[in-house]
Design a protein around this motif. Structure first.
Motif, PDB file in Angstrom:
ATOM      1  N   GLU A  25     -12.728  -4.472   0.390  1.00 46.36           N
ATOM      2  CA  GLU A  25     -13.971  -4.101  -0.288  1.00 46.36           C
ATOM      3  C   GLU A  25     -14.557  -5.351  -0.927  1.00 46.36           C
ATOM      4  OE1 GLU A  25     -15.494  -0.457  -3.204  1.00 46.36           O
ATOM      5  OE2 GLU A  25     -13.369  -0.951  -3.019  1.00 46.36           O
ATOM      6  N   GLN A  63      -3.242   6.503  -1.781  1.00 45.26           N
ATOM      7  CA  GLN A  63      -3.926   5.550  -2.644  1.00 45.26           C
ATOM      8  C   GLN A  63      -4.755   4.613  -1.780  1.00 45.26           C
ATOM      9  OE1 GLN A  63      -1.609   3.416  -5.488  1.00 45.26           O
ATOM     10  NE2 GLN A  63      -0.864   5.241  -6.536  1.00 45.26           N
ATOM     11  N   GLU A  64      -6.051   4.562  -2.060  1.00 39.39           N
ATOM     12  CA  GLU A  64      -6.943   3.750  -1.234  1.00 39.39           C
ATOM     13  C   GLU A  64      -6.703   2.257  -1.425  1.00 39.39           C
ATOM     14  OE1 GLU A  64     -10.965   4.781  -1.842  1.00 39.39           O
ATOM     15  OE2 GLU A  64     -10.749   6.874  -1.232  1.00 39.39           O
ATOM     16  N   ASN A  65      -6.354   1.866  -2.656  1.00 39.25           N
ATOM     17  CA  ASN A  65      -6.231   0.450  -2.965  1.00 39.25           C
ATOM     18  C   ASN A  65      -4.769   0.018  -3.007  1.00 39.25           C
ATOM     19  OD1 ASN A  65      -9.121   0.004  -3.421  1.00 39.25           O
ATOM     20  ND2 ASN A  65      -8.820   1.328  -5.203  1.00 39.25           N
ATOM     21  N   GLN A 114      -8.387  -3.128   5.741  1.00 39.70           N
ATOM     22  CA  GLN A 114      -9.670  -2.854   5.114  1.00 39.70           C
ATOM     23  C   GLN A 114      -9.797  -3.642   3.806  1.00 39.70           C
ATOM     24  OE1 GLN A 114      -9.822   1.374   4.613  1.00 39.70           O
ATOM     25  NE2 GLN A 114      -9.560   1.799   6.782  1.00 39.70           N
ATOM     26  N   HIS A 149       0.830  -1.198   0.000  1.00 40.89           N
ATOM     27  CA  HIS A 149       0.000   0.000   0.000  1.00 40.89           C
ATOM     28  C   HIS A 149       0.869   1.255   0.000  1.00 40.89           C
ATOM     29  CE1 HIS A 149      -3.050  -2.937   1.083  1.00 40.89           C
ATOM     30  NE2 HIS A 149      -3.955  -2.039   0.776  1.00 40.89           N
ATOM     31  N   ASP A 205      -8.448  -6.067  -0.665  1.00 43.03           N
ATOM     32  CA  ASP A 205      -8.015  -4.680  -0.528  1.00 43.03           C
ATOM     33  C   ASP A 205      -7.153  -4.263  -1.718  1.00 43.03           C
ATOM     34  OD1 ASP A 205      -5.796  -6.208  -0.056  1.00 43.03           O
ATOM     35  OD2 ASP A 205      -5.033  -4.984   1.587  1.00 43.03           O
ATOM     36  N   GLN A 218      -4.905   0.567   6.606  1.00 42.06           N
ATOM     37  CA  GLN A 218      -5.436   0.457   5.249  1.00 42.06           C
ATOM     38  C   GLN A 218      -5.388  -0.986   4.761  1.00 42.06           C
ATOM     39  OE1 GLN A 218      -4.402   3.866   2.787  1.00 42.06           O
ATOM     40  NE2 GLN A 218      -4.121   2.486   1.051  1.00 42.06           N
TER      41      GLN A 218
END
Length: 315
Positions: free
Chosen positions: A235, A201-203, A233, A197, A275, A230
């Motif tokens: 999705e 950047q979220e992903n 987490q 990560h 993620d 992060q």
């Protein structure tokens, strides 16, 4: 009286061939082996060595001369006393790799490919280097020898959650410096990737190991904690696999749930939690399935943009 049939000269030439097949040798190293051998027990002269080398050359061996550049070593470039790699052998190796690569660890892949390189190197085919290059290119295999030490370091940094500054040769952006919290190493179709990560950047991000030019660990406790959170987490992605039954389906992603599509009997629904949508995108595009992204819509749009960019490259 029975005569001794042992041929000292032939034995020395055979010993020289075996030594050079193992590793390049200097004149001094060759003599050390002769002296240490109980059947010989003494050194030979330079003229005698030339006689032995010329004998090996006369029966098909190719041996390079010692020079300053090669450390004054004699190198066996080719000999005809080994196995030949045939087109049938190459096909069997390709099929073997395709069958096992999805079910073994990346270290197994590294060791298998290193064995392949040695196998090509010891073959008696005069074009063995070209055969090796063509085989590795056809299988899209990177040079794992170049990244073996890097893999060992990255494994430790992943376990210890070290922040890394990576100098990376990006296909899109050229050389760039990337800050990343590494998560794991992944093998995908001949290539090793670092998954991790990045700030802002979220992903997750995938970096090809053969594109990494240097890695330097650094400390930033607040950034490290942010990226660790992060990583925790994930999705949920819902993908429709078209024209595929439960029996025909082969797993795309590690964290997935397979469902029968309530609206279409001939299709399947796959629910995936991750993620790292970049890795999921790669898995989907290389799966061979026809599919539709049902959710999230942002991922669907990103996938459409990626396909558009790929199409533009070939126009």
């Amino acid at each position: 009286m029975k005569q001794d049939s042992f041929n000292q000269t032939a034995y020395r030439i055979l010993l020289l061939l075996l030594g050079l097949a193992e590793t390049p040798l200097t004149f001094e190293e060759i003599n050390s082996r002769f002296k240490a051998n109980p059947r010989i027990g003494k050194k030979i002269s330079q003229d005698t060595l030339w006689l032995y080398l010329n004998t090996l050359k006369s029966i098909g061996c190719k041996i390079s001369r010692p020079t300053r550049k090669n450390g004054f070593q004699y190198r066996l470039l080719y000999h005809p006393f080994n196995y030949f790699v045939t087109p049938s052998d190459l096909q069997i190796l390709k099929e073997t790799l395709s069958q096992v690569e999805e079910n073994i660890s990346y270290w197994d892949i590294i060791h298998f490919c290193q064995w392949l390189q040695r196998a090509f190197g010891h073959a008696s085919n005069k074009n063995r280097e070209d055969l090796a290059s063509q085989f590795f290119a056809a299988c899209r295999l990177m040079d794992f020898n170049q990244v073996e030490e890097l893999v060992q370091d990255l494994e430790q940094w992943c376990q210890e959650h070290h922040l890394l500054n990576v100098q990376y040769d990006s296909f899109m952006n050229g050389m760039e410096d990337i800050e990343i919290l590494p998560q794991k190493i992944s093998y995908q179709r001949g290539i090793l990737y670092l998954i991790g990560h990045r700030p802002k950047q979220e992903n997750g991000t995938l970096l090809r190991l053969d594109k990494i030019k240097s890695v330097v660990p650094f400390s930033n406790p607040s950034l490290r904690e942010h990226l660790l959170q992060q990583q925790l987490q994930s999705e949920t992605f819902l993908i429709r696999i078209l024209n595929c039954s439960m029996k025909e389906y082969e797993t795309i992603y590690e964290n997935e749930t397979l469902l029968q599509d309530p609206d279409f009997d001939q299709h399947l629904l796959v629910q995936i939690k991750t993620d790292n949508d970049f890795l999921l995108k790669q898995k989907l595009l290389t799966s061979g399935y026809q599919f539709q992204v049902l959710s999230p819509q942002t991922f669907k749009k990103e996938l459409q943009n990626s396909l558009h960019q790929m199409r533009q490259l070939y126009l």
